[in-house]
Scaffold this motif. Structure first.
Motif, short mmCIF file in Angstrom:
data_model
loop_
_atom_site.label_atom_id
_atom_site.label_comp_id
_atom_site.label_asym_id
_atom_site.label_seq_id
_atom_site.Cartn_x
_atom_site.Cartn_y
_atom_site.Cartn_z
N ALA A 148 11.75 9.82 9.20
CA ALA A 148 13.11 10.15 9.62
C ALA A 148 13.40 9.56 11.00
N ILE A 149 12.40 9.59 11.88
CA ILE A 149 12.58 8.99 13.20
C ILE A 149 12.67 7.46 13.09
N MET A 266 15.13 -4.16 4.50
CA MET A 266 13.89 -3.90 3.76
C MET A 266 13.13 -2.73 4.37
N GLY A 267 13.00 -2.74 5.69
CA GLY A 267 12.28 -1.68 6.36
C GLY A 267 12.96 -0.33 6.21
N THR A 268 14.28 -0.32 6.30
CA THR A 268 15.02 0.93 6.18
C THR A 268 14.93 1.51 4.77
N VAL A 269 15.05 0.66 3.76
CA VAL A 269 14.91 1.12 2.38
C VAL A 269 13.52 1.70 2.14
N GLY A 270 12.51 1.02 2.66
CA GLY A 270 11.14 1.51 2.51
C GLY A 270 10.94 2.88 3.13
N VAL A 271 11.52 3.08 4.31
CA VAL A 271 11.40 4.37 4.99
C VAL A 271 12.14 5.45 4.21
N MET A 272 13.34 5.14 3.69
CA MET A 272 14.12 6.14 2.95
C MET A 272 13.38 6.61 1.70
N VAL A 273 12.78 5.69 0.98
CA VAL A 273 12.01 6.06 -0.21
C VAL A 273 10.84 6.94 0.17
N SER A 274 10.17 6.61 1.26
CA SER A 274 9.06 7.42 1.72
C SER A 274 9.51 8.83 2.08
N LEU A 275 10.69 8.94 2.71
CA LEU A 275 11.22 10.25 3.06
C LEU A 275 11.43 11.13 1.82
N LEU A 276 11.88 10.53 0.74
CA LEU A 276 12.20 11.28 -0.47
C LEU A 276 10.96 11.79 -1.20
N LEU A 322 11.67 -1.22 -1.35
CA LEU A 322 11.66 0.06 -2.05
C LEU A 322 10.28 0.39 -2.61
N LEU A 323 9.65 -0.61 -3.23
CA LEU A 323 8.34 -0.39 -3.84
C LEU A 323 7.22 -0.38 -2.81
N GLY A 324 7.34 -1.23 -1.79
CA GLY A 324 6.22 -1.47 -0.88
C GLY A 324 5.32 -2.54 -1.45
N ALA A 325 4.41 -3.03 -0.63
CA ALA A 325 3.47 -4.08 -1.06
C ALA A 325 2.25 -4.04 -0.15
N ILE A 326 1.14 -4.55 -0.64
CA ILE A 326 -0.06 -4.65 0.18
C ILE A 326 0.23 -5.58 1.36
N ALA A 327 -0.20 -5.17 2.54
CA ALA A 327 0.02 -5.90 3.79
C ALA A 327 1.46 -5.85 4.27
N LEU A 328 2.32 -5.12 3.56
CA LEU A 328 3.69 -4.92 4.00
C LEU A 328 3.95 -3.45 4.27
N GLY A 329 3.42 -2.57 3.39
CA GLY A 329 3.61 -1.14 3.56
C GLY A 329 5.00 -0.71 3.16
N GLY A 330 5.36 0.52 3.53
CA GLY A 330 6.67 1.05 3.21
C GLY A 330 6.80 1.47 1.76
N LEU A 332 7.13 3.32 -1.88
CA LEU A 332 6.21 4.18 -2.62
C LEU A 332 4.75 3.86 -2.30
N ALA A 333 4.48 2.64 -1.89
CA ALA A 333 3.10 2.29 -1.52
C ALA A 333 2.61 3.14 -0.35
N ARG A 334 3.49 3.42 0.59
CA ARG A 334 3.11 4.25 1.73
C ARG A 334 2.87 5.70 1.30
N VAL A 335 3.65 6.18 0.34
CA VAL A 335 3.48 7.53 -0.17
C VAL A 335 2.07 7.71 -0.74
N SER A 336 1.60 6.72 -1.46
CA SER A 336 0.27 6.82 -2.08
C SER A 336 -0.83 6.93 -1.05
N PHE A 337 -0.64 6.34 0.10
CA PHE A 337 -1.72 6.29 1.09
C PHE A 337 -1.99 7.63 1.75
#
Length: 414
Positions: A148-149, A266-276, A322-330, A332-337
């Motif tokens: 969120a931050i 890209m970064g913002t979408v990745g963070v939003m998905v992680s928040l959800l 949105l999905l995330g990727a190895i060496a990119l993060g963000g 759903l990939a970040r959620v799994s970690f």
């Protein structure tokens, strides 16, 4: 949303609250520059091989330093080592801001998160101050607060870079002055707000071990059946990630044509998905097990990596975010970690987590060959292979190894 997250912190241990807030602001500053560090080095004259060399040097120094730092964490305090990390991070930001050539960034790459790794130290505080039945939930909550931050950090960075001249050294440099100011503020806040953990050598200033550094590490592995498999597993993961890490930004900008605004989106979408999805995934891991949730979500990172390679244009990169990727993060990939790293810290008892931090940092030694091999392959035109090899390593080695290790939920007691 921020009010709700703030209220959710009220019932937590005060050390957990301080760690989440301080590391959250610090991570916002890091997020500002995370997509631009290597582009900044390239703008200062670094070639692909030299980019790999920067990561290799930083990884080598950080790996060797992690052993005494892990030992010091148990002998003295998690708090003291964490504060040292913030102080060195401020020095790194200053070096970035005033650098005039790529080789001047060598100490900044070392000090800026490689020498004293703030996030693992924060995780030690979170795991050690919570019970096993709520641990992954609290870890997930921390990621949601940080997300969120961080949600607008990539867009803010993109606007700053575009305003000051685009993706070049002139446009990127102001980000490091902002990062410097934030890191100093976090250091001052944590000096006042972060109290030592109750009991145990890690924060009482007296180690549970009485021997020398080597004797304490020798004792660390005694009676821990699964640690050798964890060491091999993490080595392979680190090698694969660092093989591709220096070159994902170059791929996005030079091959896929991503603009500062697209990188920010890209970064913002990745963070939003992680928040959800972070908190639901964390609660699920506390009920059914950490490993099951990781196996369920990790393949999304493989799909995102393949899409990163195959996307026909920059507009498709939003889906990669949105999905995330190895060496990119963000994404759903970040959620799994989160469930993975909870299990990682739970595998050893509280009094051994400082040395486990040291061992985990030593595994970053794989950064040295990985970044150099990645740079050589990249310059010879094997760009796609550099990006996809981490997926193969995880499918063929990491996943089978993890499947052979018991889940930690049932056995975790402290």
């Amino acid at each position: 949303m921020l009010r709700r997250l703030s209220s959710s912190l009220d019932g937590l241990d005060e050390r957990v609250r301080a760690a989440i807030v301080g590391t959250g602001v610090h991570s916002w500053g890091l997020r500002l520059t995370s997509q631009y560090n290597l582009l900044y080095a390239a703008g200062l004259g670094a070639s692909a091989v030299e980019l790999g060399l920067l990561n290799s040097i930083a990884g080598a120094v950080g790996s060797l330093a992690s052993v005494p730092l892990g030992w010091a964490t148990e002998r003295y305090s998690v708090r003291r080592v964490l504060l040292l990390g913030y102080a060195l991070g401020a020095v790194a930001s200053l070096i970035y801001a005033v650098a005039g050539a790529w080789w001047m960034l060598i100490p900044a790459f070392i000090l800026g998160g490689r020498l004293v790794r703030v996030m693992p130290l924060t995780d030690i505080i979170l795991v050690s101050a919570t019970g096993p039945e709520e641990r992954t939930g609290v870890m997930s909550l921390s990621r949601v607060v940080w997300g969120a931050i961080n949600v607008f950090a990539p867009l803010a960075a993109g606007l700053v870079v575009a305003h000051f001249g685009g993706i070049n050294t002139r446009g990127i440099r102001p980000l490091y002055y902002i990062q410097l100011a934030l890191t100093v503020l976090v250091f001052l806040f944590m000096v006042r707000a972060l109290k030592p953990l109750p009991g145990g050598g890690m924060d009482a200033g007296v180690s549970s071990s009485r021997g020398s550094l080597l004797e304490d590490y020798r004792e660390f592995f005694q009676g821990e059946r699964w640690l050798k498999r964890w060491v091999l597993l993490r080595l392979v993961m680190q090698f694969g990630t660092n093989l591709a890490l220096p070159f994902v930004p170059l791929w996005l900008v030079e091959v896929k044509g991503a603009t500062p605004q697209m990188l920010g989106l890209m970064g913002t979408v990745g963070v939003m998905v992680s928040l959800l999805f972070q908190i639901p995934a964390g609660r699920l891991a506390d009920r059914i097990g950490r490993k099951k949730v990781y196996f369920l979500l990790r393949p999304v990172a493989y799909l995102g990596t393949v899409l990163l390679v195959l996307s026909p244009g920059p507009e498709y990169l939003v889906l990669v975010g949105l999905l995330g990727a190895i060496a990119l993060g963000g994404g759903l990939a970040r959620v799994s970690f989160t469930s993975f790293i909870t299990m990682f810290w739970e595998i050893v008892p509280h009094e051994k987590r400082g040395r486990w931090f040291g061992v985990e940092g030593l595994l970053n030694i794989s950064t040295i060959p990985a970044s150099l091999v990645g740079g050589l392959l990249w310059e010879r035109g094997f760009m796609v292979e550099v990006l996809l090899l981490p997926v193969l390593l995880e499918l063929l080695i990491v996943m089978p190894l993890l499947a052979s290790i018991p889940d930690t939920l049932a056995r975790s007691e402290n």
